[in-house]
Design an enzyme around this catalytic site. Structure first.
Site, PDB file in Angstrom:
ATOM      1  N   LYS A  99       3.063  11.425   7.287  1.00  0.00           N
ATOM      2  CA  LYS A  99       2.624  11.177   8.663  1.00  0.00           C
ATOM      3  C   LYS A  99       3.381  12.006   9.725  1.00  0.00           C
ATOM      4  CE  LYS A  99       0.555   6.807   7.533  1.00  0.00           C
ATOM      5  NZ  LYS A  99      -0.871   6.868   7.338  1.00  0.00           N
ATOM      6  N   ASP A 142       9.258   3.577   0.365  1.00  0.00           N
ATOM      7  CA  ASP A 142       8.130   4.289   0.956  1.00  0.00           C
ATOM      8  C   ASP A 142       8.310   4.202   2.464  1.00  0.00           C
ATOM      9  OD1 ASP A 142       5.759   5.108   2.031  1.00  0.00           O
ATOM     10  OD2 ASP A 142       4.488   3.994   0.627  1.00  0.00           O
ATOM     11  N   TYR A 185       0.847  -1.199   0.000  1.00  0.00           N
ATOM     12  CA  TYR A 185       0.000   0.000   0.000  1.00  0.00           C
ATOM     13  C   TYR A 185       0.877   1.241   0.000  1.00  0.00           C
ATOM     14  CZ  TYR A 185      -3.446   3.487   1.262  1.00  0.00           C
ATOM     15  OH  TYR A 185      -4.255   4.591   1.253  1.00  0.00           O
TER      16      TYR A 185
HETATM   17  C1  LIG Z   1       3.251   3.171   3.466  1.00  0.00           C
HETATM   18  C2  LIG Z   1       2.272   4.242   3.105  1.00  0.00           C
HETATM   19  N1  LIG Z   1       2.479   4.987   2.022  1.00  0.00           N
HETATM   20  C3  LIG Z   1       1.643   5.976   1.671  1.00  0.00           C
HETATM   21  C4  LIG Z   1       0.528   6.251   2.421  1.00  0.00           C
HETATM   22  C5  LIG Z   1      -0.399   7.335   2.000  1.00  0.00           C
HETATM   23  O1  LIG Z   1      -0.319   8.404   2.874  1.00  0.00           O
HETATM   24  P1  LIG Z   1      -1.539   9.435   2.988  1.00  0.00           P
HETATM   25  O2  LIG Z   1      -2.643   8.708   3.702  1.00  0.00           O
HETATM   26  O3  LIG Z   1      -0.978  10.583   3.761  1.00  0.00           O
HETATM   27  O4  LIG Z   1      -1.919   9.792   1.603  1.00  0.00           O
HETATM   28  C6  LIG Z   1       0.275   5.511   3.565  1.00  0.00           C
HETATM   29  C7  LIG Z   1      -0.913   5.782   4.391  1.00  0.00           C
HETATM   30  O5  LIG Z   1      -1.256   5.088   5.300  1.00  0.00           O
HETATM   31  C8  LIG Z   1       1.159   4.465   3.916  1.00  0.00           C
HETATM   32  O6  LIG Z   1       0.943   3.698   4.979  1.00  0.00           O
END
Ligand SMILES: Cc1ncc(COP(=O)(O)O)c(C=O)c1O
Length: 444
Positions: free
Chosen positions: A268, A241, A153
């Site tokens: 975050k 990521d 994700y």
């Molecule tokens: C690993 C990862 N990447 C990207 C995102 C996307 O972030 P956002 O919710 O700020 O768009 C998340 C969100 O939980 C995430 O866990």
């Protein structure tokens, strides 16, 4: 009444105002809210306030927060230093369509902390961060293809959300799949096979070093190092990521793994509770965002680098030094150990995967190597993850429906002990339901 109905009845009895607000909300908000992942039946509690480690819902129920807005509130709710930092900025204005100092300070902080980040750009979500990191990789390599992990994700833009599962991928652009190459997490051979066959088409490998939403799957020894070597061998970029895993070390998980990606996506915790995203990496790649560059990438965003987010983010990172990280990591490990012991004691075959301050509960035995393993276990567990979540909420502990927990700097060992005791009691309470619906999960 079986346990399922008891749990539900108690939930409904103590949340009448949430129920009424949900009915009202469903008229204008599909399902009553804006985030798929926070929904649970019959309706999620409406939270009225967050303060420190506690959440309070509109009915006045208090919860010890072990979710912290999906890891983003690493200092709990409304931390005075973060509130102060944002409050200092608000009267001076939030965004001016010009460069602003708090952004520069946060950029310098990230560059000083995260090994891969020489230069950085800000955006407003982790979704944008991965989207723009991928764009940078494509522009830099002049290739379009991207390797991603099955069940990984990375946010909600089309590429990040694509899984090849028709249900999960509803509404995504069909043509995009042409550029996606899926591999199982922890399977280096799969990545190598893809690269061997399609190297000329592949811009990079996108991976979350410890996939969180996929079920906190730990990377095998040398997996990330292997990805680095393959990316180098085939002239592809390695993109981490670290939207969540940044919290595991002052320099992110890359610092712990000793693997430096070409690009890193963040989010975050770097926004101090406000919407945020950032992506950064090698100077020569990031310089493509310089408006003066010949082959520049256009990257706009009305609220990119806004003062409130940047100032709160800076305060958040200042507080989150390595000793603070060591402290939340130790609490997370104690939590995981406590949960594992509770499963043993209750005679239920469950387990945790955990790293530092991140903990995930699984209702399954056996090694968890990739997100397909997690999904299989989750499916077989039926209602159990949901009931665990709801019953923990009934007992004042807040977690994610999918069994996700994380620790914050405002949590204490006594809090962790309390959560473990509550978890233990909840497992014992659920045991007759496990016996009735999932007897293979009981130890003989
Ligand atoms: C690993 C990862 N990447 C990207 C995102 C996307 O972030 P956002 O919710 O700020 O768009 C998340 C969100 O939980 C995430 O866990």
């Amino acid at each position: 009444m079986n346990r399922y109905h008891e749990i539900l009845a108690r939930y409904v009895a103590r949340t009448p105002k949430s129920q009424a607000l949900n009915e009202r909300a469903r008229r204008v908000l599909p399902g009553g809210d804006t985030r798929t992942g926070v929904y649970y039946a019959p309706y999620p509690a409406f939270m009225a306030q967050g303060s420190g480690k506690y959440l309070t819902d509109v009915d006045g129920n208090q919860y010890l927060d072990l979710l912290n807005n999906f890891t983003s509130l690493v200092h709990g709710h409304a931390h005075p230093a973060l509130v102060h930092a944002a409050q200092e900025q608000l009267p001076r204005g939030t965004a001016f369509a010009s460069p602003m100092l708090p952004q520069l300070e946060l950029a310098e902080t990230l560059a000083a902390r995260v090994p891969s980040i020489e230069m950085v750009r800000f955006c407003n979500s982790g979704t944008e961060a991965t989207m723009l990191a991928l764009r940078a990789a494509r522009a830099y390599t002049r290739r379009s293809g991207m390797i991603k992990m099955i069940g990984g994700y990375h946010g909600s833009h089309d590429f990040a959300a694509a899984t090849m599962d028709p249900e999960a991928d509803r509404g995504l652009a069909e043509g995009m799949y042409r550029d996606i190459y899926f591999a199982s997490f922890n399977d280096l051979q799969a990545v190598e096979n893809i690269l061997r066959e399609h190297a000329a088409a592949i811009a990079g490998i996108l991976v979350e070093p410890i996939p969180n939403a996929g079920g906190l799957v730990l990377p095998r020894e040398n997996y990330l190092r292997g990805l680095r070597a393959l990316a180098d061998q085939y002239n592809a970029l390695l993109i981490f990521d670290e939207v969540i895993t940044l919290r595991l070390n002052a320099g992110g998980f890359q610092n712990l793994a000793g693997v430096t990606p070409d690009l890193t996506a963040l989010g975050k915790i770097i926004g101090g509770g406000f919407p945020v995203g950032a992506f950064g990496g090698k100077r020569e790649i990031m310089q493509t965002f310089d408006p003066r560059a010949k082959n520049r990438i256009v990257h706009s965003g009305t609220f990119n680098g806004n003062n409130a987010t940047m100032a709160a983010g800076l305060a958040s990172l200042r507080l989150l030094d390595q000793p603070a990280i060591d402290q939340i990591n130790a609490l997370g490990q104690a939590l995981a150990r406590g949960f594992d012991d509770a499963f043993q004691e209750a005679g239920i075959m469950g387990q945790t995967t955990a790293y530092g301050s991140l903990v995930q509960v699984h209702w399954q035995r056996g090694e968890i190597l990739n997100m397909q393993d997690v999904a299989r276990g989750h499916k077989q567990a039926g209602d159990l993850p949901y009931l665990l979540h709801l019953e923990l909420a009934n007992r004042g502990v807040w977690s994610a429906v999918r069994g996700e927990f994380n620790t914050s700097t405002v949590l204490t060992q006594a809090d962790v002990n309390h959560v473990v005791t509550t978890f233990n009691e909840t497992l014992h309470y659920l045991k007759p339901y496990v016996a009735a619906t999932n007897p293979t999960l009981l130890m003989q």
